[in-house]
Design an enzyme around this catalytic site. Structure first.
Site, PDB file in Angstrom:
ATOM      1  N   ASP A  59     -97.962  13.287  31.216  1.00  0.00           N
ATOM      2  CA  ASP A  59     -98.950  12.065  31.639  1.00  0.00           C
ATOM      3  C   ASP A  59     -98.817  11.744  33.043  1.00  0.00           C
ATOM      4  O   ASP A  59     -97.450  11.702  33.532  1.00  0.00           O
ATOM      5  CB  ASP A  59     -99.023  11.135  30.658  1.00  0.00           C
ATOM      6  CG  ASP A  59    -100.065  10.164  30.627  1.00  0.00           C
ATOM      7  OD1 ASP A  59    -101.093  10.533  31.411  1.00  0.00           O
ATOM      8  OD2 ASP A  59    -100.131   8.948  30.019  1.00  0.00           O
ATOM      9  N   ASN A 105    -109.646  13.782  25.814  1.00  0.00           N
ATOM     10  CA  ASN A 105    -109.817  14.045  27.097  1.00  0.00           C
ATOM     11  C   ASN A 105    -111.329  14.608  27.443  1.00  0.00           C
ATOM     12  O   ASN A 105    -111.574  14.545  28.569  1.00  0.00           O
ATOM     13  CB  ASN A 105    -108.870  15.198  27.717  1.00  0.00           C
ATOM     14  CG  ASN A 105    -107.818  14.411  27.591  1.00  0.00           C
ATOM     15  OD1 ASN A 105    -106.435  15.072  27.846  1.00  0.00           O
ATOM     16  ND2 ASN A 105    -107.489  12.999  27.768  1.00  0.00           N
TER      17      ASN A 105
END
Ligand code: IPE
Ligand code: IPE
Ligand code: MG
Length: 253
Positions: A25, A73
């Site tokens: 991330d 996502n």
């Protein structure tokens, strides 16, 4: 040549995690800090993937699972999703020969059918080419979400119940595990998350029951093999009790 750091982490093979999973991330924030487009962050992030795959192979990690794209996502702007899929395809093609040379087997967990056809095609080629490799598994989580994985497993088990292939009493923890994308793999020993967020974001919820967690503030594009080795060394100092009494305190009788 192995660096000293890598040598140090792999010396004690006994406590080296067999399965490391990483929530990669911070690509967007990395780019933002540099006043660049988020996609530049993803490009730089794919360089980190290369470096960490190589380091894992050198150190002797048996399974490396990388959370590359979640079921959530897909809700990002179309242009970013497109760029991520293009980068994924580029990675799968560019790394094919090196994976093969290093005897690394590529595997994927997640919704294969949701991936664009051109990505699927290249993915299948690399999966097939590297399918017989046994030194390490590179497990890419693509369109992966734990809740989708569990829902799919329940659906499969329910179908077996309905057709009387299974009875309710035969539903065990092992049976559930066997119906997940990670079927046949040991649970992750260590889950690392970069960029300082303290959450799992729908990653390996069932499999993480007893995983050790490590969260670093480093943004994924800045993550290095030196930090990776430091985290592995930290893992090696942990006392994994699995709900029992620690070995060091129970030895006295
Ligand atoms: C991780 O970086 C890559 C993916 C989730 C695909 P992010 O894109 O989430 O980066 P941040 O969290 O916005 O910084
Ligand atoms: C988790 O990161 C997913 C991946 C690394 C692929 P996100 O950036 O999507 O997670 P949240 O939104 O911060 O929870
Ligand atoms: Mg993020």
């Amino acid at each position: 040549m192995r660096s000293n750091l890598i040598q140090e982490a792999s010396d004690d093979q006994k406590t080296l995690p067999a399965h490391v999973a990483i929530i990669m991330d911070g690509n967007g924030r990395w780019a933002k800090k540099k006043l660049m487009n988020r996609v530049r962050g993803h490009e730089q992030g794919s360089e980190t993937v290369r470096a960490i795959v190589t380091a894992s192979r050198e150190i002797g990690i048996k399974i490396l699972t990388l959370y590359a794209f979640s079921t959530e996502n897909w809700a990002r702007p179309e242009s970013e999703v497109k760029a991520l899929m293009a980068l994924l395809k580029k990675f799968i093609v560019a790394e094919r020969d090196d994976l093969q040379k290093n005897k690394i087997r590529l595997n994927m967990i997640g919704q294969r059918d949701k991936l664009p056809p051109d990505v699927r095609q290249e993915l299948d080629k690399t999966l097939e080419l590297t399918g017989g490799n046994e030194e390490m598994i590179l497990n890419l989580a693509l369109s992966y979400g734990s809740r989708e994985e569990l829902t799919r497993a329940v659906r499969k088990i329910a179908a077996k119940l309905a057709s009387k292939q299974l009875s309710p009493g035969e539903i065990t923890e092992d049976l559930i595990s066997a119906h997940l994308y990670t079927s046949g793999m040991p649970d992750p020993d260590l889950i690392i998350r970069t960029s300082g967020e303290y959450r799992l974001s729908n990653f390996l919820l069932w499999q993480a029951a007893y995983s050790e967690l490590y969260i670093t503030d480093t943004l994924w594009p800045d993550f290095t093999k030196e930090e990776f080795v430091e985290i592995l060394k930290n893992y090696q100092t942990r006392d994994r009790r699995f709900g029992k009494v620690s070995c060091s305190t129970s030895n006295g009788g």
